[in-house]
Design a protein around this motif. Structure first.
Motif, PDB file in Angstrom:
ATOM      1  N   TRP A 227      52.874   3.857  40.137  1.00 21.82           N
ATOM      2  CA  TRP A 227      51.957   3.959  39.011  1.00 21.82           C
ATOM      3  C   TRP A 227      52.280   5.212  38.224  1.00 21.82           C
ATOM      4  CZ3 TRP A 227      51.112   4.279  44.104  1.00 21.82           C
ATOM      5  CH2 TRP A 227      50.746   5.514  44.617  1.00 21.82           C
ATOM      6  N   ARG A 228      51.875   5.203  36.967  1.00 22.85           N
ATOM      7  CA  ARG A 228      52.064   6.381  36.125  1.00 22.85           C
ATOM      8  C   ARG A 228      51.106   7.470  36.594  1.00 22.85           C
ATOM      9  NH1 ARG A 228      52.688   1.937  33.044  1.00 22.85           N
ATOM     10  NH2 ARG A 228      50.466   1.726  32.700  1.00 22.85           N
ATOM     11  N   ASN A 229      51.591   8.709  36.658  1.00 27.14           N
ATOM     12  CA  ASN A 229      50.739   9.797  37.122  1.00 27.14           C
ATOM     13  C   ASN A 229      51.189  11.120  36.511  1.00 27.14           C
ATOM     14  OD1 ASN A 229      52.707  11.151  39.007  1.00 27.14           O
ATOM     15  ND2 ASN A 229      52.627   9.125  39.962  1.00 27.14           N
ATOM     16  N   ILE A 230      50.432  12.162  36.743  1.00 26.87           N
ATOM     17  CA  ILE A 230      50.718  13.460  36.138  1.00 26.87           C
ATOM     18  C   ILE A 230      51.909  14.168  36.778  1.00 26.87           C
ATOM     19  CG2 ILE A 230      48.337  13.798  35.404  1.00 26.87           C
ATOM     20  CD1 ILE A 230      47.998  15.696  37.813  1.00 26.87           C
ATOM     21  N   ASP A 231      52.399  13.658  37.919  1.00 24.81           N
ATOM     22  CA  ASP A 231      53.512  14.308  38.600  1.00 24.81           C
ATOM     23  C   ASP A 231      54.855  14.068  37.935  1.00 24.81           C
ATOM     24  OD1 ASP A 231      51.870  15.429  40.592  1.00 24.81           O
ATOM     25  OD2 ASP A 231      51.869  13.524  41.677  1.00 24.81           O
ATOM     26  N   GLY A 232      54.927  13.162  36.984  1.00 27.66           N
ATOM     27  CA  GLY A 232      56.184  12.932  36.283  1.00 27.66           C
ATOM     28  C   GLY A 232      56.344  11.496  35.853  1.00 27.66           C
ATOM     29  N   PRO A 233      57.170  11.266  34.847  1.00 25.04           N
ATOM     30  CA  PRO A 233      57.371   9.901  34.335  1.00 25.04           C
ATOM     31  C   PRO A 233      58.193   9.044  35.297  1.00 25.04           C
ATOM     32  CG  PRO A 233      58.842  11.419  33.221  1.00 25.04           C
ATOM     33  CD  PRO A 233      57.962  12.254  34.105  1.00 25.04           C
ATOM     34  N   HIS A 234      57.930   7.737  35.250  1.00 24.24           N
ATOM     35  CA  HIS A 234      58.668   6.770  36.062  1.00 24.24           C
ATOM     36  C   HIS A 234      59.692   6.071  35.177  1.00 24.24           C
ATOM     37  CE1 HIS A 234      56.347   6.760  39.851  1.00 24.24           C
ATOM     38  NE2 HIS A 234      55.421   7.270  39.051  1.00 24.24           N
ATOM     39  N   HIS A 235      60.945   6.183  35.571  1.00 28.70           N
ATOM     40  CA  HIS A 235      62.063   5.536  34.884  1.00 28.70           C
ATOM     41  C   HIS A 235      62.539   4.397  35.776  1.00 28.70           C
ATOM     42  CE1 HIS A 235      62.605   8.936  32.042  1.00 28.70           C
ATOM     43  NE2 HIS A 235      62.159   9.644  33.059  1.00 28.70           N
ATOM     44  N   VAL A 236      62.486   3.162  35.279  1.00 28.84           N
ATOM     45  CA  VAL A 236      62.923   2.003  36.050  1.00 28.84           C
ATOM     46  C   VAL A 236      64.150   1.400  35.373  1.00 28.84           C
ATOM     47  CG1 VAL A 236      62.311  -0.313  36.867  1.00 28.84           C
ATOM     48  CG2 VAL A 236      60.603   1.516  36.901  1.00 28.84           C
ATOM     49  N   PHE A 237      65.162   1.122  36.175  1.00 24.44           N
ATOM     50  CA  PHE A 237      66.366   0.437  35.707  1.00 24.44           C
ATOM     51  C   PHE A 237      66.394  -0.921  36.384  1.00 24.44           C
ATOM     52  CE2 PHE A 237      67.211   4.872  35.197  1.00 24.44           C
ATOM     53  CZ  PHE A 237      67.956   4.958  34.034  1.00 24.44           C
ATOM     54  N   VAL A 238      66.499  -1.985  35.594  1.00 29.11           N
ATOM     55  CA  VAL A 238      66.649  -3.333  36.127  1.00 29.11           C
ATOM     56  C   VAL A 238      68.129  -3.645  36.037  1.00 29.11           C
ATOM     57  CG1 VAL A 238      66.004  -5.758  35.902  1.00 29.11           C
ATOM     58  CG2 VAL A 238      64.336  -3.970  35.339  1.00 29.11           C
ATOM     59  N   GLY A 239      68.788  -3.628  37.192  1.00 33.03           N
ATOM     60  CA  GLY A 239      70.233  -3.752  37.222  1.00 33.03           C
ATOM     61  C   GLY A 239      70.880  -2.376  37.144  1.00 33.03           C
ATOM     62  N   ALA A 240      72.198  -2.345  37.286  1.00 27.81           N
ATOM     63  CA  ALA A 240      72.917  -1.064  37.235  1.00 27.81           C
ATOM     64  C   ALA A 240      74.365  -1.293  36.829  1.00 27.81           C
ATOM     65  CB  ALA A 240      72.866  -0.373  38.592  1.00 27.81           C
ATOM     66  N   ASN A 241      74.900  -0.311  36.089  1.00 30.62           N
ATOM     67  CA  ASN A 241      76.319  -0.306  35.727  1.00 30.62           C
ATOM     68  C   ASN A 241      76.766   1.150  35.616  1.00 30.62           C
ATOM     69  OD1 ASN A 241      75.374   0.624  33.234  1.00 30.62           O
ATOM     70  ND2 ASN A 241      75.735  -1.318  32.185  1.00 30.62           N
ATOM     71  N   ALA A 242      77.962   1.397  35.095  1.00 29.34           N
ATOM     72  CA  ALA A 242      78.486   2.762  34.993  1.00 29.34           C
ATOM     73  C   ALA A 242      77.570   3.657  34.151  1.00 29.34           C
ATOM     74  CB  ALA A 242      79.901   2.744  34.412  1.00 29.34           C
ATOM     75  N   ASP A 243      76.986   3.112  33.097  1.00 29.02           N
ATOM     76  CA  ASP A 243      76.062   3.904  32.271  1.00 29.02           C
ATOM     77  C   ASP A 243      74.826   4.324  33.058  1.00 29.02           C
ATOM     78  OD1 ASP A 243      77.744   3.633  30.058  1.00 29.02           O
ATOM     79  OD2 ASP A 243      76.706   1.835  29.349  1.00 29.02           O
ATOM     80  N   THR A 244      74.392   3.483  33.982  1.00 32.50           N
ATOM     81  CA  THR A 244      73.233   3.806  34.816  1.00 32.50           C
ATOM     82  C   THR A 244      73.521   5.028  35.680  1.00 32.50           C
ATOM     83  OG1 THR A 244      72.739   1.437  34.909  1.00 32.50           O
ATOM     84  CG2 THR A 244      71.559   2.859  36.462  1.00 32.50           C
ATOM     85  N   VAL A 245      74.725   5.095  36.232  1.00 31.72           N
ATOM     86  CA  VAL A 245      75.114   6.250  37.060  1.00 31.72           C
ATOM     87  C   VAL A 245      74.968   7.530  36.257  1.00 31.72           C
ATOM     88  CG1 VAL A 245      77.028   7.339  38.319  1.00 31.72           C
ATOM     89  CG2 VAL A 245      76.679   4.861  38.477  1.00 31.72           C
ATOM     90  N   VAL A 246      75.470   7.531  35.042  1.00 26.21           N
ATOM     91  CA  VAL A 246      75.399   8.715  34.171  1.00 26.21           C
ATOM     92  C   VAL A 246      73.953   9.050  33.835  1.00 26.21           C
ATOM     93  CG1 VAL A 246      76.028   9.618  31.883  1.00 26.21           C
ATOM     94  CG2 VAL A 246      77.697   8.309  33.216  1.00 26.21           C
ATOM     95  N   GLU A 247      73.147   8.059  33.471  1.00 24.91           N
ATOM     96  CA  GLU A 247      71.764   8.301  33.068  1.00 24.91           C
ATOM     97  C   GLU A 247      70.892   8.752  34.235  1.00 24.91           C
ATOM     98  OE1 GLU A 247      68.504   8.577  30.356  1.00 24.91           O
ATOM     99  OE2 GLU A 247      70.667   8.832  30.281  1.00 24.91           O
ATOM    100  N   VAL A 248      71.068   8.160  35.405  1.00 23.74           N
ATOM    101  CA  VAL A 248      70.305   8.584  36.588  1.00 23.74           C
ATOM    102  C   VAL A 248      70.631  10.035  36.912  1.00 23.74           C
ATOM    103  CG1 VAL A 248      70.119   8.272  39.092  1.00 23.74           C
ATOM    104  CG2 VAL A 248      69.908   6.294  37.567  1.00 23.74           C
ATOM    105  N   HIS A 249      71.885  10.399  36.865  1.00 19.87           N
ATOM    106  CA  HIS A 249      72.286  11.787  37.125  1.00 19.87           C
ATOM    107  C   HIS A 249      71.661  12.727  36.096  1.00 19.87           C
ATOM    108  CE1 HIS A 249      75.098  15.274  37.242  1.00 19.87           C
ATOM    109  NE2 HIS A 249      74.872  15.101  38.538  1.00 19.87           N
TER     110      HIS A 249
END
Length: 191
Positions: free
Chosen positions: A84-106
């Motif tokens: 759930w959304r909370n004050i501790d920080g935003p939630h980023h969800v990726f549906v699927g993954a590719n090389a761009d996901t590796v860069v963005e997660v990092h």
């Protein structure tokens, strides 16, 4: 506690970097049972259903907002709210993954330790191979505080930023990136 053929596991989770302990419950089902259970047809006995304050059989997109609202009001709900959304920080969800996901997660992990990151619908072994192919060390996803759920998205309320997975977990998110390619023959794709 719910008594079913599946077993409930209570887990205390320490939120990385925040020093905040939270408790979550997860349903552990044998792999064969999980594969044979469609989220829209999951059933509990009448006695098991009675253990919930709010139980929605065959949930639809329009059920997601009320389920989260009931959960926020302190009621036990099924399907169950996993993130759930909370004050501790935003939630980023990726549906699927590719090389761009590796860069963005990092990038997200390095930008702020309060970023909560989740990848949905990708087997852990496939993610490990992807990270390795991009020159990342073993354990890259853990180092980036990235949760991995192999279940697929079953429902999504885009405006409310709520999704339900095919194992009936509800995820509330702040940001969602869909990386998964369309299925062959899906409308708008080359045949």
């Amino acid at each position: 506690m719910l008594a079913t053929s599946a077993s409930w596991i209570r887990r205390a989770v320490l939120v990385a970097g925040a020093g905040v302990a939270t408790t979550s419950y997860c349903l552990a089902r044998p792999a064969a049972a999980a594969a044979a259970t469609d989220a829209s047809t999951h059933t509990h006995s009448a006695a098991e259903q009675a253990e919930f304050d709010v139980y929605v059989k065959n949930p639809k997109v329009h059920d997601l907002r009320p389920l989260v609202a009931h959960w926020q009001a302190g009621r036990e709900v099924w399907p169950w709210v996993w993130t759930w959304r909370n004050i501790d920080g935003p939630h980023h969800v990726f549906v699927g993954a590719n090389a761009d996901t590796v860069v963005e997660v990092h990038r997200l992990a390095k930008a702020d330790h309060r970023n909560n990151i989740m990848i949905v619908g990708v087997p852990a072994a496939q993610l490990a191979a992807l990270a390795q192919s991009e020159g990342r060390v073993s354990g890259f996803w853990n180092e980036c505080r990235c949760g991995v759920i192999e279940s697929e998205v079953a429902l999504m309320d885009v405006k409310a930023k709520i999704m339900m997975l095919d194992d009936e977990r509800i995820l509330c998110f702040d940001h969602c990136t869909i990386v998964a390619p369309p299925e062959p023959g899906a409308p708008g794709t080359a045949l």
